[in-house]
Design a protein around this motif. Structure first.
Motif, short mmCIF file in Angstrom:
data_model
loop_
_atom_site.label_atom_id
_atom_site.label_comp_id
_atom_site.label_asym_id
_atom_site.label_seq_id
_atom_site.Cartn_x
_atom_site.Cartn_y
_atom_site.Cartn_z
N ASN A 98 17.54 1.80 -6.13
CA ASN A 98 17.79 2.66 -5.24
C ASN A 98 16.51 3.39 -4.78
O ASN A 98 15.49 3.33 -5.48
CB ASN A 98 18.85 3.76 -5.50
CG ASN A 98 18.42 4.57 -7.02
OD1 ASN A 98 17.52 5.07 -6.82
ND2 ASN A 98 19.44 4.55 -8.04
N ALA A 99 16.67 4.46 -3.86
CA ALA A 99 15.45 4.99 -3.11
C ALA A 99 14.52 5.73 -3.93
O ALA A 99 13.32 5.84 -3.76
CB ALA A 99 15.95 5.72 -2.02
N GLY A 143 9.80 5.55 -11.05
CA GLY A 143 11.05 6.24 -10.60
C GLY A 143 11.26 7.71 -10.98
O GLY A 143 10.58 8.23 -11.79
N ILE A 144 12.10 8.45 -10.31
CA ILE A 144 12.15 10.01 -10.34
C ILE A 144 13.74 10.13 -10.39
O ILE A 144 14.26 9.63 -9.81
CB ILE A 144 11.65 10.75 -9.26
CG1 ILE A 144 12.14 10.40 -7.88
CG2 ILE A 144 9.82 10.51 -9.32
CD1 ILE A 144 11.55 11.66 -6.72
N ASN A 145 13.73 11.42 -11.04
CA ASN A 145 14.99 11.97 -10.97
C ASN A 145 14.78 13.08 -10.13
O ASN A 145 14.22 14.15 -10.55
CB ASN A 145 15.68 12.42 -12.21
CG ASN A 145 17.17 13.04 -12.43
OD1 ASN A 145 17.66 13.14 -11.10
ND2 ASN A 145 17.43 13.46 -13.48
N SER A 191 15.99 5.87 -10.00
CA SER A 191 16.51 6.65 -11.25
C SER A 191 18.25 6.36 -11.03
O SER A 191 18.69 6.33 -9.92
CB SER A 191 16.29 7.68 -11.61
OG SER A 191 16.78 8.65 -10.78
N LYS A 192 18.94 6.49 -12.16
CA LYS A 192 20.28 6.44 -12.37
C LYS A 192 20.75 7.30 -13.37
O LYS A 192 20.45 7.07 -14.51
CB LYS A 192 20.86 5.00 -12.54
CG LYS A 192 22.55 4.91 -12.42
CD LYS A 192 22.71 5.30 -11.16
CE LYS A 192 24.68 5.11 -11.41
NZ LYS A 192 25.32 5.79 -9.97
N VAL A 193 21.65 8.44 -13.23
CA VAL A 193 22.18 9.21 -13.91
C VAL A 193 23.65 8.73 -14.31
O VAL A 193 24.25 8.55 -13.38
CB VAL A 193 22.16 10.74 -13.39
CG1 VAL A 193 22.78 11.79 -14.54
CG2 VAL A 193 20.76 11.19 -13.03
N ASP A 250 18.47 6.41 -16.61
CA ASP A 250 17.42 5.23 -16.53
C ASP A 250 16.39 5.51 -15.41
O ASP A 250 16.84 6.06 -14.44
CB ASP A 250 18.33 4.10 -16.44
CG ASP A 250 19.01 3.61 -17.74
OD1 ASP A 250 20.34 4.26 -17.67
OD2 ASP A 250 18.53 3.09 -18.30
N TYR A 251 15.08 5.15 -15.66
CA TYR A 251 14.14 5.35 -14.59
C TYR A 251 13.45 3.92 -14.64
O TYR A 251 12.87 3.31 -15.50
CB TYR A 251 13.30 6.29 -14.92
CG TYR A 251 13.86 7.74 -15.72
CD1 TYR A 251 13.84 8.82 -14.60
CD2 TYR A 251 14.25 8.04 -17.00
CE1 TYR A 251 14.23 10.01 -15.13
CE2 TYR A 251 14.72 8.89 -16.95
CZ TYR A 251 14.74 10.19 -16.34
OH TYR A 251 15.27 11.47 -16.83
#
Ligand SMILES: *[C@@H]1O[C@H](CO)[C@@H](O)[C@H](O)[C@H]1NC(C)=O
Ligand SMILES: *[C@@H]1O[C@H](CO)[C@@H](O)[C@H](O)[C@H]1NC(C)=O
Length: 217
Positions: free
Chosen positions: A71-72, A104-106, A75-77, A99-100
């Protein structure tokens, strides 16, 4: 005597809302959320009949599964709050796996109701948060596998994968429903939108830049 009583009441009135801003301590062993009954709005969810509670109400499976980071932001929470895990109701805690992808950034966000304690399971990440006005001090750290960091309640914070591979973190939060406000989405992607004139003044940039930002969210 009466005036002292009034003073005490006044003090209680001032201090109590602060205490109640947090998840309350439970008054029974457990109060597994009854997901079928949403009629009563309380600070938490209605309890299932304790006689009907099963071992599975205290179990959530699946946090070993990696999230999809295509995704843009990369990262995925995967948040395990009372919505996914009814057994958490009234306990003031929840959990997440993040996950990063490489780089990737949160993105900068707030949990309005929780402090977050967070640990790196895989990879290396930069983390940071910014303190309240007027200091707005930026606190940041580079973390490796096994490091533990804490993000204070209500402060803007983020994580960034600075390693070459994927990164994974596990976090615990001090609310059964911590809430997430992603700053960019909330400011530029609200529905309906906040006026671009107002945001132009708030951010001290040209209105066209704001319109461009709003089109991204
Ligand atoms: C991950 O998400 C992307 C974008 O939504 C999608 O195209 C892809 O199929 C997903 N991958 C998996 C393994 O689900
Ligand atoms: C509880 O209900 C909500 C809304 O209907 C649903 O999204 C959620 O998945 C349910 N949770 C469980 C654990 O069944």
């Amino acid at each position: 005597m009466a005036s002292q009583f009034v003073l005490l009441l006044g003090l209680l009135a001032i201090t109590c809302p602060v205490a109640f801003a947090f998840d309350n301590s439970p008054l029974q062993d457990f109060c597994v959320a009854d997901n079928s009954s949403s009629a009563v709005l309380v600070n938490g969810l209605v309890c299932k009949d304790p006689k009907l509670v099963q071992a599975n109400d205290f179990l959530f499976r699946g946090l070993h599964l990696p999230g999809n980071t295509s995704n843009a932001v990369g990262s995925k929470v995967n948040l395990v709050n009372v919505g996914q895990f009814p057994g958490l109701n009234t306990f003031g805690i929840s959990m997440a796996r993040v996950d990063y992808a490489p780089l990737g950034i949160n993105p900068p966000h707030i949990h309005p109701r929780a402090t977050e304690i967070w640990t790196v399971i895989e990879g290396s990440l930069q983390v940071g948060f910014v303190t309240s006005n007027p200091e707005n001090r930026f606190i940041t750290k580079l973390l490796q596998k096994g490091d533990v960091f804490v993000f204070p309640m209500g402060l803007i914070h983020f994580q960034r994968n600075v390693g070459h591979g994927n990164a994974v973190a596990i976090s615990a939060l001090s609310s059964q429903n911590p809430g997430i406000i992603t700053i960019a989405n909330a400011v530029f992607g609200s529905k309906p939108t906040v006026s671009s004139d107002l945001l132009s003044k708030a951010f001290q940039v040209d209105k066209n830049i704001i319109v461009r930002m709003q089109s991204q969210f």
